[in-house]
Design an enzyme around this catalytic site. Structure first.
Site, short mmCIF file in Angstrom:
data_model
loop_
_atom_site.label_atom_id
_atom_site.label_comp_id
_atom_site.label_asym_id
_atom_site.label_seq_id
_atom_site.Cartn_x
_atom_site.Cartn_y
_atom_site.Cartn_z
N ASP A 41 -17.40 -16.11 -57.70
CA ASP A 41 -17.74 -15.40 -56.45
C ASP A 41 -18.29 -14.02 -56.82
O ASP A 41 -18.00 -13.50 -57.90
CB ASP A 41 -16.49 -15.26 -55.57
CG ASP A 41 -16.84 -14.98 -54.10
OD1 ASP A 41 -18.04 -14.91 -53.77
OD2 ASP A 41 -15.91 -14.83 -53.27
N GLU A 42 -19.05 -13.40 -55.93
CA GLU A 42 -19.62 -12.06 -56.17
C GLU A 42 -20.34 -11.99 -57.51
O GLU A 42 -20.19 -11.04 -58.28
CB GLU A 42 -18.51 -10.99 -56.11
CG GLU A 42 -17.63 -11.04 -54.88
CD GLU A 42 -18.19 -10.28 -53.68
OE1 GLU A 42 -19.32 -9.76 -53.77
OE2 GLU A 42 -17.51 -10.26 -52.64
N GLN A 87 -25.66 -6.94 -52.22
CA GLN A 87 -24.32 -6.37 -52.27
C GLN A 87 -23.89 -6.01 -53.69
O GLN A 87 -22.71 -5.94 -53.99
CB GLN A 87 -23.30 -7.34 -51.65
CG GLN A 87 -23.51 -7.55 -50.17
CD GLN A 87 -22.41 -8.41 -49.57
OE1 GLN A 87 -21.28 -7.99 -49.42
NE2 GLN A 87 -22.75 -9.65 -49.24
N LYS A 144 -20.28 -17.62 -48.09
CA LYS A 144 -20.27 -17.89 -49.53
C LYS A 144 -18.86 -18.16 -50.05
O LYS A 144 -18.62 -19.15 -50.74
CB LYS A 144 -20.85 -16.69 -50.31
CG LYS A 144 -22.31 -16.43 -50.07
CD LYS A 144 -22.82 -15.29 -50.91
CE LYS A 144 -22.16 -13.98 -50.61
NZ LYS A 144 -22.35 -13.50 -49.23
N THR A 145 -17.96 -17.27 -49.72
CA THR A 145 -16.60 -17.43 -50.23
C THR A 145 -15.97 -18.69 -49.64
O THR A 145 -15.27 -19.43 -50.32
CB THR A 145 -15.76 -16.18 -49.89
OG1 THR A 145 -16.42 -15.04 -50.43
CG2 THR A 145 -14.37 -16.27 -50.48
P1 ATP Z 1 -19.43 -11.59 -48.05
O1 ATP Z 1 -20.84 -11.52 -48.51
O2 ATP Z 1 -19.07 -10.41 -47.18
O3 ATP Z 1 -18.47 -11.86 -49.16
P2 ATP Z 1 -19.33 -14.39 -47.40
O4 ATP Z 1 -20.72 -14.87 -47.48
O5 ATP Z 1 -18.44 -14.67 -48.54
O6 ATP Z 1 -19.33 -12.84 -47.04
P3 ATP Z 1 -17.27 -15.60 -45.81
O7 ATP Z 1 -16.28 -14.51 -45.95
O8 ATP Z 1 -17.09 -16.83 -46.58
O9 ATP Z 1 -18.74 -14.99 -46.05
O10 ATP Z 1 -17.45 -15.98 -44.28
C1 ATP Z 1 -17.59 -15.00 -43.26
C2 ATP Z 1 -16.86 -15.45 -42.00
O11 ATP Z 1 -17.55 -16.52 -41.38
C3 ATP Z 1 -15.47 -15.96 -42.28
O12 ATP Z 1 -14.63 -15.55 -41.25
C4 ATP Z 1 -15.65 -17.46 -42.30
O13 ATP Z 1 -14.47 -18.12 -41.99
C5 ATP Z 1 -16.71 -17.64 -41.23
N1 ATP Z 1 -17.52 -18.86 -41.39
C6 ATP Z 1 -18.25 -19.18 -42.47
N2 ATP Z 1 -18.89 -20.35 -42.28
C7 ATP Z 1 -18.57 -20.78 -41.03
C8 ATP Z 1 -18.92 -21.93 -40.23
N3 ATP Z 1 -19.74 -22.85 -40.68
N4 ATP Z 1 -18.38 -22.00 -39.00
C9 ATP Z 1 -17.56 -21.04 -38.53
N5 ATP Z 1 -17.21 -19.95 -39.23
C10 ATP Z 1 -17.69 -19.81 -40.46
MG MG Z 2 -17.41 -13.39 -49.87
#
Ligand code: ATP
Ligand code: MG
Length: 743
Positions: free
Chosen positions: A217-218, A248, A33-34
């Protein structure tokens, strides 16, 4: 295709490259997401669809905002410094600074944090001659903030009876006082900037036209007013792009409303709803554990995460017999991880409550392992702990001017700056300590100072008490406990003060000197001064710097959005995590069960438990490769040993994902205070050199009589046991000296 978009999966790519319309990205932890949000900003700018000033992005913490800026800077050849990327509070502050006149504020308005706010309310009550028992400042602040978070000024608040009307009148008077003094509290930052934009049409138009893309975000943790603020800003045709995860949502206790997600979808007729289900962060076992835990929450939007990564290592669970043992085990494990090539910065130690960091910090300090505490201070640097230590220092030595100055008027006892100046002058003239100069000061200030001198006398009279009792006594008699009980977010400070009692108890157990009965007690001038030295040493050890390779310590709340190769979640005991305040209305605290409103029924209890479970979900999903869960059979509370059951969240992890590092804990519990039945977990360092005693064993002491062993530390000639002697009390005994026999 630009390299920006490489390495995105299909739904991520779709989300990043959506046309400029409202969108909701609903996705589980670690699904990107982020990353999607950040990449979208970069993509919009690099394709010329928006210029950097046309973007507004909201994140949850300052750390996250910095992270986003640096990721953007790596993707784009532009200066991201001036961009509107920040937290709600940060962005509102920026808006109000830019338009202070229109907002009716002085140019250099100051921001009140929650302690300042409470002090301000207290002052107000005093000036109005209002009984603060009827209107406790802490509750009044809570009421005022809750109104502001709903966008309600005093005039708009409904009140039916006299008491409620009076409360509203006080809200109004508080606002007037803040206005007069040119200060704003946190909730005011938001409400004031909301009102500014709402009332000032040219200004609103300006920002509505300027920000073409608003990204959040969030989103699951926004409150009502924040949502309205976003609506207002996006009202001129901007595209609102929100990412979030209902699983979350962990700030309901501060007014966050996960319902904003459904409202957003409906009110903005969101056509673009994208789900991301592939997790890129964690290995399969970790993800399966997270999914299994969160499945127990009935009210969810529902989604399931999967990963292409293999199942990876099992989840390691460790059961220790005490909190100290748990901390020492973590140290050993961290050392082993380092030997295997893990850097410290990639290892996180997470805990539910801030006070838990104390036992961990102590073990890390002893082991010489660098660490950093995020989202808070290290234990011995926390203000309330330093205050209590200052009183203890005065017991040990009344000439300690630093300690004296720190607490002479804390909690407030009417000793003003003027009296202190007089005292300083007198001390200087006489070449004496501040304490010794008290009798030189006359007038009203002199009387208050004499009262303080009396307090010190009383405290010194208690110096013969065993150290933990002395600490407890000091916290009580100094008025520190009462002071923090009245404070809005004082619970955490009270926890830390209790933790200081625990610190004293374990200090005595570890380093105290036994008397001829083998009993390890605190003796004036002996344990007290060595404990104070120990506290200064631990506090004086500098926290590892920003860039140093240090272990990462933080509460689960502060870990939101972050990720680490290795994660320890410690203190997984019922009452601690889930926290008792959240699941039981018996305890007056600061958590949801108690804050939802007056009625503390079982529905609120369920809500509290569900929020705790989401918190556990957040904790588990921080780990990339390895996850440790640990709990202790006994934990110190108020300097006493408390027996705990393992957290229900441990049971919710499917057995096939788990590797127990200790024999699996018995279901249905193992410990009752009067008759402990568990076996002591052997410690690695003392494998076979056991003391010959075990926990739960009945023993006989020449002086204290019959007792039951409830705790044990150390090994060999260093072995100590804690014994419950009933009427004679609970005592730590050094086995080498104590005349103890199996009974
Ligand atoms: P949270 O809910 O904990 O905030 P999030 O959904 O925001 O998590 P991110 O932090 O954006 O998730 O991504 C999690 C990890 O996965 C990061 O290390 C990011 O770089 C990696 N990632 C995300 N998408 C890909 C992708 N398509 N290929 C490889 N790595 C990825
Ligand atoms: Mg995030």
């Amino acid at each position: 295709m630009t390299p920006l978009l490489d390495h995105l999966n299909a739904p991520q790519l779709a989300a990043v490259t959506l046309p400029p319309a409202h969108a909701l990205i609903l996705a589980g932890a670690g699904s990107g997401k982020t990353r999607v949000l950040t990449t979208r900003i970069a993509w919009l700018i690099s394709t010329g669809q928006v210029s950097p000033p046309g973007v507004l992005a909201v994140t949850f913490t300052n750390k996250a905002a910095k992270e986003m800026q640096s990721r953007l800077a790596a993707m784009l050849p532009i200066n991201v410094r001036g961009m509107w990327i920040g937290t709600f509070h940060g962005l509102c502050n920026r808006l109000l600074r830019a338009h202070y006149r229109d907002a009716g504020l002085p140019q250099l308005f100051q921001i009140l944090d929650s302690a300042d706010q409470q002090a301000s309310v207290k002052r107000l009550l005093k000036s109005l001659n209002v009984d603060d028992e009827k209107f406790p400042p802490r509750e009044l602040c809570h009421f005022i903030n809750a109104q502001k978070e709903q966008g309600l000024r005093a005039a708009a608040v409904e009140a039916w009876d006299d008491w409620a009307k009076k409360r509203v009148a006080l809200y109004e008077a508080y606002e007037a006082q803040c206005q007069r003094e040119g200060v704003v509290d946190f909730a005011e930052l938001l409400l004031r900037s909301y009102e500014l934009l709402e009332r000032n049409e040219p200004l609103r138009r300006h920002y509505q036209e300027r920000f073409r893309h608003v990204l959040v975000d969030e989103f699951q943790d926004t409150n009502k007013l924040q949502y309205r603020w976003l609506k207002l800003l996006a009202g001129g045709g901007a595209a609102l792009f929100c990412v979030g995860d209902d699983d979350q949502s962990i700030y309901a206790f501060r007014g966050a409303d996960v319902g904003n997600m459904a409202d957003f979808e409906r009110e903005f007729k969101v056509q673009n709803l994208i789900r991301l289900e592939q997790n890129y962060r964690s290995h399969g076992n970790i993800l399966d554990a997270a999914n299994a835990i969160i499945k127990n929450n009935p009210s969810r939007l529902g989604k399931n995460l999967w990963t292409e990564a293999g199942s990876g290592e099992p989840i390691r669970i460790y059961e220790s017999y005490s909190d100290g043992d748990e901390a020492r085990w973590i140290v050993e494990e961290v050392r082993a991880l380092q030997r295997d090539g893990h850097t410290r910065a990639e290892i996180a130690l997470l805990y539910r409550s801030n006070a838990q960091s104390r036992a961990l910090e102590h073990a890390l300090f002893n082991a010489g392992l660098p660490y950093r505490v995020y989202g808070g201070l290290r234990f011995f640097e926390r203000a309330e702990v330093k205050h209590a230590l200052a009183y203890l220092r005065l017991i040990a030595n009344t000439e300690d001017d630093t300690a004296f100055a720190r607490v002479v008027n804390f909690p407030a006892r009417g000793i003003g700056a003027r009296s202190l100046e007089n005292l300083q002058d007198a001390a200087k003239a006489a070449g004496s300590s501040l304490h010794a100069a008290i009798s030189q000061v006359g007038g009203k200030g002199g009387t208050s100072l004499a009262g303080f001198a009396q307090l010190i006398v009383k405290l010194r009279e208690a110096a013969h008490l065993p150290l933990p009792e002395l600490v407890d006594h000091v916290i009580e008699l100094s008025g520190l406990r009462a002071h923090y009980q009245n404070e809005k977010e004082g619970q955490e400070r009270l926890d830390n003060l209790d933790e200081l009692i625990n610190a004293a108890a374990s200090f005595v157990a570890e380093e105290g000197t036994p008397n001829q009965d083998g009993e390890i007690t605190g003796e004036f001038g002996n344990d007290l001064s060595s404990f104070l030295a120990h506290a200064s040493l631990e506090a004086g050890e500098h926290q590892a710097g920003e860039g140093d390779d240090a272990l990462q310590l933080m509460t689960v709340h502060s870990a939101k959005g972050l990720e680490f190769n290795v994660v320890f979640i410690s203190g997984l005991e019922d009452g601690l995590f889930p926290h008792e305040n959240a699941v039981s209305p018996r305890f007056g605290g600061h958590l949801p069960a108690q804050q939802v409103g007056g009625s503390q029924n079982s529905m609120n209890e369920d809500k509290g438990l569900e929020e705790e479970r989401r918190l556990m979900y957040v904790a588990v999903t921080r780990a990339r490769q390895r996850l440790y869960l640990s709990f202790a059979q006994t934990r110190m509370l108020h300097g006493q040993t408390r027996y705990n059951l393992p957290s229900r969240f441990v049971d919710e992890v499917p057995e096939e994902l788990v590797k127990w590092l200790t024999p699996r804990a018995g279901k249905g519990g193992f410990a009752v205070p009067s008759a402990p039945t568990f076996q002591r977990t052997p410690r690695r360092s003392e494998s076979s050199s056991g003391s010959g005693f075990r926990i739960g064993q009945t023993v006989m002491h020449a002086k204290f009589g019959l007792g039951v062993i409830i705790n044990a530390e150390g090994g060999g000639s260093d072995a100590r046991v804690q014994v419950n002697f009933g009427n004679a009390g609970i005592k730590w005994l050094a086995l080498s000296v104590a005349k103890l026999e199996a009974a």
